[in-house]
Design an enzyme around this catalytic site. Structure first.
Site, PDB file in Angstrom:
ATOM      1  N   ARG A  80      37.579  26.761  45.725  1.00 21.83           N
ATOM      2  CA  ARG A  80      37.151  28.056  46.268  1.00 21.83           C
ATOM      3  C   ARG A  80      35.655  28.246  46.077  1.00 21.83           C
ATOM      4  O   ARG A  80      34.964  28.815  46.937  1.00 21.83           O
ATOM      5  CB  ARG A  80      37.951  29.195  45.633  1.00 21.83           C
ATOM      6  CG  ARG A  80      37.761  30.508  46.380  1.00 21.83           C
ATOM      7  CD  ARG A  80      38.726  31.574  45.915  1.00 21.83           C
ATOM      8  NE  ARG A  80      38.552  31.883  44.506  1.00 21.83           N
ATOM      9  CZ  ARG A  80      39.387  32.665  43.804  1.00 21.83           C
ATOM     10  NH1 ARG A  80      40.456  33.183  44.381  1.00 21.83           N
ATOM     11  NH2 ARG A  80      39.156  32.901  42.528  1.00 21.83           N
ATOM     12  N   LYS A 182      33.989  34.399  47.287  1.00 26.26           N
ATOM     13  CA  LYS A 182      33.774  35.201  46.072  1.00 26.26           C
ATOM     14  C   LYS A 182      32.273  35.324  45.819  1.00 26.26           C
ATOM     15  O   LYS A 182      31.711  34.624  44.965  1.00 26.26           O
ATOM     16  CB  LYS A 182      34.500  34.518  44.903  1.00 26.26           C
ATOM     17  CG  LYS A 182      34.919  35.465  43.790  1.00 26.26           C
ATOM     18  CD  LYS A 182      35.997  34.845  42.934  1.00 26.26           C
ATOM     19  CE  LYS A 182      36.225  35.599  41.648  1.00 26.26           C
ATOM     20  NZ  LYS A 182      36.608  36.995  41.808  1.00 26.26           N
ATOM     21  N   GLU A 218      43.347  44.643  50.154  1.00 25.04           N
ATOM     22  CA  GLU A 218      43.524  44.240  48.754  1.00 25.04           C
ATOM     23  C   GLU A 218      43.016  45.314  47.819  1.00 25.04           C
ATOM     24  O   GLU A 218      42.523  46.368  48.256  1.00 25.04           O
ATOM     25  CB  GLU A 218      42.855  42.899  48.475  1.00 25.04           C
ATOM     26  CG  GLU A 218      41.350  42.878  48.621  1.00 25.04           C
ATOM     27  CD  GLU A 218      40.753  41.522  48.243  1.00 25.04           C
ATOM     28  OE1 GLU A 218      41.282  40.834  47.360  1.00 25.04           O
ATOM     29  OE2 GLU A 218      39.706  41.178  48.819  1.00 25.04           O
TER      30      GLU A 218
HETATM   31  N1  PLP Z   1      40.627  39.743  45.140  1.00 23.28           N
HETATM   32  C1  PLP Z   1      39.441  39.989  44.580  1.00 23.28           C
HETATM   33  C2  PLP Z   1      38.485  40.848  45.289  1.00 23.28           C
HETATM   34  C3  PLP Z   1      39.133  39.410  43.331  1.00 23.28           C
HETATM   35  O1  PLP Z   1      37.964  39.661  42.750  1.00 23.28           O
HETATM   36  C4  PLP Z   1      40.083  38.604  42.689  1.00 23.28           C
HETATM   37  C5  PLP Z   1      39.758  37.971  41.425  1.00 23.28           C
HETATM   38  O2  PLP Z   1      39.428  36.846  41.336  1.00 23.28           O
HETATM   39  C6  PLP Z   1      41.306  38.389  43.322  1.00 23.28           C
HETATM   40  C7  PLP Z   1      41.554  38.970  44.542  1.00 23.28           C
HETATM   41  C8  PLP Z   1      42.341  37.541  42.700  1.00 23.28           C
HETATM   42  O3  PLP Z   1      42.031  36.164  42.837  1.00 23.28           O
HETATM   43  P1  PLP Z   1      42.532  35.131  41.782  1.00 23.28           P
HETATM   44  O4  PLP Z   1      44.009  35.265  41.725  1.00 23.28           O
HETATM   45  O5  PLP Z   1      42.128  33.809  42.344  1.00 23.28           O
HETATM   46  O6  PLP Z   1      41.890  35.432  40.500  1.00 23.28           O
HETATM   47  C1  COI Z   2      39.033  37.584  38.373  1.00 23.12           C
HETATM   48  O1  COI Z   2      40.192  38.003  38.370  1.00 23.12           O
HETATM   49  O2  COI Z   2      38.740  36.491  37.885  1.00 23.12           O
HETATM   50  C2  COI Z   2      37.957  38.356  38.949  1.00 23.12           C
HETATM   51  O3  COI Z   2      36.966  37.770  39.261  1.00 23.12           O
HETATM   52  C3  COI Z   2      38.153  39.780  39.119  1.00 23.12           C
HETATM   53  C4  COI Z   2      37.026  40.660  38.666  1.00 23.12           C
HETATM   54  C5  COI Z   2      36.857  40.712  37.199  1.00 23.12           C
HETATM   55  C6  COI Z   2      35.782  40.476  39.422  1.00 23.12           C
END
Ligand code: PLP
Ligand code: COI
Length: 338
Positions: A80, A182, A218
């Site tokens: 990612r 991200k 989301e």
């Molecule tokens: N959506 C957003 C905007 C986020 O910042 C995060 C955190 O990482 C997620 C979703 C969840 O992603 P992940 O499950 O890869 O941590």
């Molecule tokens: C995560 O879940 O790792 C995130 O990046 C979410 C947030 C703290 C920005």
């Protein structure tokens, strides 16, 4: 970490022994090094500071019952980050370099990984920023890739208890913008809605799709899922949300461990009655049950504002069991640090 209240670590930046830093100059990465301080010196002209040319990741290392340490789906975070880098014209961090950096930081901070049994972990924050002297809107001449760490507990609230969200009228990302990667700009755009939601007593806010504002996109820092009245695990299909690694894992867990049907499809904000349970999922959030969503003056309660629904609980127990090595993970999900 003696005298630490592992049950109430929250989600904060704490002192660690070391973080990783590597420089990209003249078209190549150096081999990277560990440093003690979490400070860096960069030109104030850096693109990361002016034009938001930066991306980050979040993953966790967990202490198992047998004392070993394991990292969850590090390959997905490496991929990612590469996608984020491509989208905003930064050099990709090779997968092996990403693994090496994460492992070095975990090993250097081994004794800071919370003991098994507290639900706490070592959060790892890889980041890449455009640096160097530059004025016009263009990619930076140089980059820094780093990995920070901090012992953390729960993001929203201690333990598995429901939280409430409100729907914001702002967007965090455009339909064909950067929502799928991200990058910091998405989070800058989310700060105001997040603060307003917290001031009004909500844990965070929910974003609707930026094109029609009719479908759930989301949560500010997590993806959304729901359980329909006929036990289907549903999660939004949108081009403006982050492809959550936790959501991807839950789709697998729902199908293969809980034997539920799954659907990635539109979830209309005016049709929340189709869902009997709902939750937010992410690395920091893990699974956070949603008690209530407030939208345009309507308060929609899912399972309960105080109790956790049975399917959300099963998803949680399975995911947490896999995180801490109590439940066998699908092949390739876990990296054990001996
Ligand atoms: N959506 C957003 C905007 C986020 O910042 C995060 C955190 O990482 C997620 C979703 C969840 O992603 P992940 O499950 O890869 O941590
Ligand atoms: C995560 O879940 O790792 C995130 O990046 C979410 C947030 C703290 C920005």
């Amino acid at each position: 970490m003696t005298d630490i209240d592992y049950k109430n670590l929250g989600f904060k930046a704490r002192d660690t022994h070391a973080n990783y830093i590597s420089y990209f100059k003249d078209g190549k990465w150096d081999e990277g090094a560990l440093q003690k301080e979490d400070t860096i010196t960069i030109s104030a002209f850096s693109t990361a500071l002016h034009y938001g040319q930066q991306a980050f990741e979040g993953l966790k290392a967990y202490r198992r019952k047998d004392g070993k340490i394991q990292i969850f789906r590090m390959d997905e975070n490496a991929k990612r980050l590469q996608t984020s880098c491509k989208r905003i014209l930064m050099p990709e961090v090779p997968t092996e370099k990403f693994f090496d950096a994460v492992k070095r930081v975990v090993e250097a901070n081994k004794d800071l990984i919370p003991p098994y049994g507290y639900g706490a972990s070592l959060y790892l924050r890889p980041y890449i920023i455009g640096v160097g002297r530059n004025l016009g809107v263009r990619p930076a001449p140089e980059y820094i890739f780093g990995v920070l760490a901090s012992p953390v507990g729960d993001y929203f609230r201690a333990g598995l208890s429901p939280v409430n969200f409100e729907v914001t009228d702002k967007d965090r990302a455009a339909p064909n913008g950067t929502g799928q990667v991200k990058v910091g700009g998405n989070y800058a755009a989310s700060l105001m809605s997040h603060e307003h939601a917290q001031e009004r007593g909500y844990a965070d806010c929910i974003y609707l799709d930026p094109l029609t504002h009719t479908k759930i996109d989301e949560v500010g820092a997590a993806n959304f899922f729901g359980i329909t009245k006929d036990n289907v695990f549903v999660t939004p299909n949108s081009s403006s949300i982050l492809p959550s690694i936790t959501k991807k894992s839950l789709l697998y867990i729902a199908e293969h461990y809980l034997h539920l049907k799954t659907e990635v499809r539109d979830v209309y904000i005016n049709n929340l009655d189709e869902l009997k349970e709902a939750g937010a999922c992410g690395t920091a959030a893990a699974i956070t049950p949603i008690g209530r969503i407030d939208y345009n003056g309507v308060k929609h309660v899912f399972f309960s504002e105080t109790e956790v629904g049975p399917i959300t609980r099963k998803l949680y127990d399975t995911l947490i069991g896999i995180y801490f090595g109590d439940i066998e993970a699908p092949e390739g999900w876990i990296t054990i640090i001996e």
